[in-house]
Enzyme design. Structure first.
Site, PDB file in Angstrom:
ATOM      1  N   GLY A 278       0.776  -1.234   0.000  1.00  0.00           N
ATOM      2  CA  GLY A 278       0.000   0.000   0.000  1.00  0.00           C
ATOM      3  C   GLY A 278       0.805   1.280   0.000  1.00  0.00           C
ATOM      4  N   GLY A 322       3.643  -3.584  -4.029  1.00  0.00           N
ATOM      5  CA  GLY A 322       3.446  -3.856  -5.447  1.00  0.00           C
ATOM      6  C   GLY A 322       3.704  -2.568  -6.214  1.00  0.00           C
ATOM      7  N   CYS A 391     -15.871   3.999 -26.694  1.00  0.00           N
ATOM      8  CA  CYS A 391     -17.181   4.607 -26.873  1.00  0.00           C
ATOM      9  C   CYS A 391     -17.796   4.941 -25.532  1.00  0.00           C
ATOM     10  CB  CYS A 391     -18.077   3.669 -27.672  1.00  0.00           C
ATOM     11  SG  CYS A 391     -17.512   3.594 -29.350  1.00  0.00           S
TER      12      CYS A 391
HETATM   13  N1  LLP Z   1      -0.938  -7.045  -0.126  1.00  0.00           N
HETATM   14  C1  LLP Z   1      -2.274  -7.185  -0.135  1.00  0.00           C
HETATM   15  C2  LLP Z   1      -2.874  -8.157   0.758  1.00  0.00           C
HETATM   16  C3  LLP Z   1      -3.058  -6.411  -1.002  1.00  0.00           C
HETATM   17  O1  LLP Z   1      -4.378  -6.545  -0.991  1.00  0.00           O
HETATM   18  C4  LLP Z   1      -2.439  -5.486  -1.865  1.00  0.00           C
HETATM   19  C5  LLP Z   1      -3.223  -4.687  -2.784  1.00  0.00           C
HETATM   20  C6  LLP Z   1      -1.045  -5.379  -1.835  1.00  0.00           C
HETATM   21  C7  LLP Z   1      -0.324  -6.174  -0.951  1.00  0.00           C
HETATM   22  C8  LLP Z   1      -0.269  -4.464  -2.735  1.00  0.00           C
HETATM   23  O2  LLP Z   1      -0.613  -3.125  -2.567  1.00  0.00           O
HETATM   24  P1  LLP Z   1       0.272  -1.983  -3.273  1.00  0.00           P
HETATM   25  O3  LLP Z   1       1.594  -1.953  -2.575  1.00  0.00           O
HETATM   26  O4  LLP Z   1       0.425  -2.343  -4.704  1.00  0.00           O
HETATM   27  O5  LLP Z   1      -0.537  -0.746  -3.109  1.00  0.00           O
HETATM   28  N2  LLP Z   1      -6.281  -1.546  -8.209  1.00  0.00           N
HETATM   29  C9  LLP Z   1      -5.977  -0.558  -7.192  1.00  0.00           C
HETATM   30  C10 LLP Z   1      -5.125  -1.127  -6.091  1.00  0.00           C
HETATM   31  C11 LLP Z   1      -5.739  -2.321  -5.427  1.00  0.00           C
HETATM   32  C12 LLP Z   1      -4.820  -2.891  -4.402  1.00  0.00           C
HETATM   33  C13 LLP Z   1      -5.358  -4.159  -3.849  1.00  0.00           C
HETATM   34  N3  LLP Z   1      -4.494  -4.788  -2.916  1.00  0.00           N
HETATM   35  C14 LLP Z   1      -5.278   0.621  -7.855  1.00  0.00           C
HETATM   36  O6  LLP Z   1      -5.120   0.613  -9.058  1.00  0.00           O
HETATM   37  O7  LLP Z   1      -4.922   1.574  -7.188  1.00  0.00           O
END
Ligand code: LLP
Length: 463
Positions: A278, A322, A391
């Site tokens: 996150g 991520g 569209c």
């Molecule tokens: N660990 C868990 C358990 C998660 O649910 C997530 C993301 C991560 C790690 C990785 O989070 P990051 O470091 O990438 O923020 N589609 C959305 C983000 C959804 C994230 C869901 N879970 C966007 O485009 O912002």
């Protein structure tokens, strides 16, 4: 700061926050290092290059739109996380941000582990040769087949998300004659997005088992009773695109509180704590993300302090970034198709992709930057909205930005910081073909995910 961007959060009104983009940037040709991948620059002719290859060559070779990924930058960011957390902690890259076999190999080489959240991600990781014991399997509704595959493969841990799943995984593991390492994902009543967080007693969402009402403690009790499971730790993930560490502080406090309760009740100290992912990145020059070493220091200090206060041995910490690893390493390269000035409003710039390659603007009101990359320009800035070819009027890639007023069809423009959650959330809406991911390094470019073809599209349509 990106006040209107609430990734994975609620939508906000379609208005610019007061004072936002009040003035164009001083130099439209400048490429802010905060939002662009590390090896990006302009050559003597003003053409943008990455990894030693210029974008015109990339467009000729791979077509547009295309995600262009700076491999050195990806490896450097992965390594920075690994180094920052050191040997006493684990970094699991969250594959949902973007996963391909090349990425799995890079992670492997840089010493990171991997978080997968579906059978497809697990298959990708295994097919690229990632050792199963370095994989964590997530998800709030893993199928029996997915669980069986993960247990058979020998994944390092399965993160349990519900009471039903505790029993399901235990049963499958036992029937395979195995004892599966698991963590329990709990919700600690902290929701964090961008610069704010909310700490509550309850959390109204689908993931995890609530700490509130003794549910998480009950989940631990049940997991400890089942022969098929080896409970190794507690997991918490509090949100997305977070800059403020105080949400983690509250989360760690609450997770450690549970570890203490487990010790008091069962006489065991669970050896692991996972604080999820996150961590935020810069989508525009207004964002100020933290460096991995600052994050590692802050998280380690918080957990150590909380454990000392609770008289617990400090558990092994893991994190799951991520976006913070892959997000800044790629940009999307588009060709301008039309330039449509709307008097007194703004100019609409249509590109050859759109919401099928970047749904984040439409879905989360996410903010992005954009630059003219096939040449430099001395023209005046014009206020633009970059839109796609779909569209749908909500098909917006960059809501409000400035580009040079001499922008014309055929120019290449690029949207930085699209490495995370763009290709992985891409769709075939309007039967538009998904773009390739092109990795660039040391003057060489190669597609690590090729462009989708009409043949690919029609192969699924069995008539
Ligand atoms: N660990 C868990 C358990 C998660 O649910 C997530 C993301 C991560 C790690 C990785 O989070 P990051 O470091 O990438 O923020 N589609 C959305 C983000 C959804 C994230 C869901 N879970 C966007 O485009 O912002």
């Amino acid at each position: 700061m990106s006040r209107s961007a609430h990734p994975a959060g609620p939508r906000h009104a379609d208005v610019l926050p007061e004072g936002h983009y009040a003035a164009p940037p001083a130099d439209l040709n400048a490429l802010d290092a905060k939002v662009w991948a590390r090896t990006v620059g302009r050559d003597a002719d003003g053409v943008v290059t990455v990894g030693g290859v210029d974008v015109k060559t990339l467009a000729e070779e791979f077509g547009t739109p295309a995600y262009i990924l700076d491999e050195d930058d990806f490896r450097a960011r992965a390594r920075a996380w690994r180094t920052a957390f050191g040997a006493d902690a684990d970094v699991f890259y969250a594959g949902k941000a973007f996963l391909s076999r090349a990425v799995v190999r890079w992670l492997d080489e840089e010493g990171l582990n991997l978080d997968v959240c579906s059978g497809g991600e697990l298959a990708t990781a295994l097919s690229a040769g990632m050792s199963a014991d370095r994989i964590a399997f997530h998800g709030n509704n893993k199928s029996a087949q997915e669980i069986e595959r993960a247990v058979r493969a020998g994944v390092g841990r399965i993160v349990l998300d519900s009471f039903q799943e505790i029993v399901r995984v235990a049963h499958i593991a036992q029937s395979l004659g195995k004892r599966q390492k698991v963590q329990i994902r709990i919700t600690v009543g902290v929701e964090a997005h961008t610069h704010e967080f909310i700490a509550t007693a309850h959390e109204d969402q689908k993931f995890g088992i609530p700490l509130a009402g003794g549910q998480a403690a009950e989940a631990v009790r049940r997991a400890l009773q089942l022969d098929g499971l080896e409970l190794v730790g507690i997991h918490s993930h509090i949100g997305s695109q977070i800059f403020d560490m105080s949400g983690f502080e509250v989360a760690a406090h609450r997770v450690v509180g549970l570890l203490k309760a487990v010790r008091d009740e069962h006489g065991i100290e669970l050896p692991e704590i996972d604080l999820g992912g996150g961590l935020g990145i810069a989508y525009t020059s207004d964002d100020d993300p933290r460096e991995p070493h600052e994050i590692a220091k802050a998280l380690t200090e918080i957990v150590t302090r909380e454990c000392e206060a609770a008289r617990l041995r400090t558990p092994r910490i893991s994190v799951e970034p991520g976006r913070a690893i892959v997000g800044p390493t790629a940009f999307t390269l588009y060709e301008v198709g039309t330039v449509k000035p709307l008097d007194g409003l703004r100019t609409y710039v249509s590109v050859d992709g759109g919401m099928s390659d970047n749904i984040r603007t439409a879905l989360y009101d996410a903010e992005y930057s954009v630059a003219l990359v096939s040449r430099a320009s001395d023209a005046e800035p014009m206020l633009v909205r970059v839109v796609g070819k779909h569209c749908e009027s909500g098909d917006i890639v960059v809501r409000d930005a400035f580009l040079p007023a001499d922008l014309a069809p055929g120019d290449l423009i690029a949207v930085p910081a699209t490495g995370a959650y763009c290709r992985s959330m891409a769709s075939n809406y309007n039967h538009v073909l998904r773009p390739p991911v092109v990795a660039v390094r040391d003057g060489e470019a190669r597609a690590i995910v090729r462009r989708e073809t009409e043949e690919d599209l029609l192969r699924l349509d069995v008539g």
